[in-house]
Design a protein around this motif. Structure first.
Motif, PDB file in Angstrom:
ATOM      1  N   SER A 107       0.847  -1.200   0.000  1.00  0.00           N
ATOM      2  CA  SER A 107       0.000   0.000   0.000  1.00  0.00           C
ATOM      3  C   SER A 107       0.875   1.241   0.000  1.00  0.00           C
ATOM      4  CB  SER A 107      -0.874   0.009   1.255  1.00  0.00           C
ATOM      5  OG  SER A 107      -0.051   0.152   2.405  1.00  0.00           O
ATOM      6  N   GLU A 108       0.257   2.383  -0.270  1.00  0.00           N
ATOM      7  CA  GLU A 108       0.997   3.653  -0.222  1.00  0.00           C
ATOM      8  C   GLU A 108       1.579   3.868   1.174  1.00  0.00           C
ATOM      9  OE1 GLU A 108      -0.018   7.526  -1.971  1.00  0.00           O
ATOM     10  OE2 GLU A 108      -1.629   6.424  -2.967  1.00  0.00           O
ATOM     11  N   GLU A 109       0.784   3.532   2.205  1.00  0.00           N
ATOM     12  CA  GLU A 109       1.242   3.707   3.581  1.00  0.00           C
ATOM     13  C   GLU A 109       2.489   2.864   3.848  1.00  0.00           C
ATOM     14  OE1 GLU A 109      -2.047   2.817   2.862  1.00  0.00           O
ATOM     15  OE2 GLU A 109      -2.785   4.867   3.015  1.00  0.00           O
ATOM     16  N   GLU A 110       2.486   1.632   3.374  1.00  0.00           N
ATOM     17  CA  GLU A 110       3.636   0.757   3.574  1.00  0.00           C
ATOM     18  C   GLU A 110       4.870   1.305   2.853  1.00  0.00           C
ATOM     19  OE1 GLU A 110       4.919  -3.934   3.063  1.00  0.00           O
ATOM     20  OE2 GLU A 110       2.927  -3.301   2.436  1.00  0.00           O
ATOM     21  N   ILE A 112       5.498   4.466   2.222  1.00  0.00           N
ATOM     22  CA  ILE A 112       5.960   5.645   2.971  1.00  0.00           C
ATOM     23  C   ILE A 112       6.736   5.209   4.206  1.00  0.00           C
ATOM     24  CG2 ILE A 112       5.176   7.614   4.355  1.00  0.00           C
ATOM     25  CD1 ILE A 112       2.853   7.883   2.244  1.00  0.00           C
ATOM     26  N   GLU A 113       6.192   4.229   4.947  1.00  0.00           N
ATOM     27  CA  GLU A 113       6.873   3.712   6.136  1.00  0.00           C
ATOM     28  C   GLU A 113       8.228   3.142   5.782  1.00  0.00           C
ATOM     29  OE1 GLU A 113       4.365   0.892   8.147  1.00  0.00           O
ATOM     30  OE2 GLU A 113       2.736   2.345   8.363  1.00  0.00           O
TER      31      GLU A 113
END
Length: 120
Positions: A107-110, A112-113
């Motif tokens: 995901s985008e969140e992953e 970014i992290e």
């Protein structure tokens, strides 16, 4: 002078973030297949046991599926969302049904992290 076709292709081509997500997926799938004991030999009926890595997943699994499904040889030819989703869905379904290995697409969140962790 830039043509409308070239402009459209540039807009539809996958982004750098999508490219990173694809490579992260290739790495995660390689790790999941290795953890499950599914060597390249088992998955592709090769003669020698070889552990998976990003390049093997990309070239032996993803690119093969991409060529059959979309008739595109290079991942640089993939359109942003539609093509990537189509190849992922086919490949994930096959790997899940055949070997019980499922790796969700990053995901985008992953992403970014992961970028933040790499910066540290």
């Amino acid at each position: 002078m830039e043509t409308a076709k070239e402009t459209k292709k540039e807009k539809e081509q996958r982004t750098k973030r999508q490219n990173r997500a694809m490579h992260l997926y290739f790495t995660q799938l390689a790790e999941a297949l290795n953890d499950g004991g599914f060597t390249v030999q088992i998955v592709l009926k090769q003669k020698t046991d070889i552990d998976w890595n990003l390049d093997l997943v990309k070239n032996l699994l993803w690119r093969t599926a991409q060529q059959v499904i979309l008739h595109k040889n290079s991942t640089t030819e993939l359109n942003k969302q539609k093509d990537i989703d189509m190849v992922y869905e086919h490949l994930n379904r096959h790997i899940s049904e055949k070997w019980g290995v499922h790796v969700p697409f990053p995901s985008e969140e992953e992403m970014i992290e992961r970028a933040e962790l790499l910066e540290k």
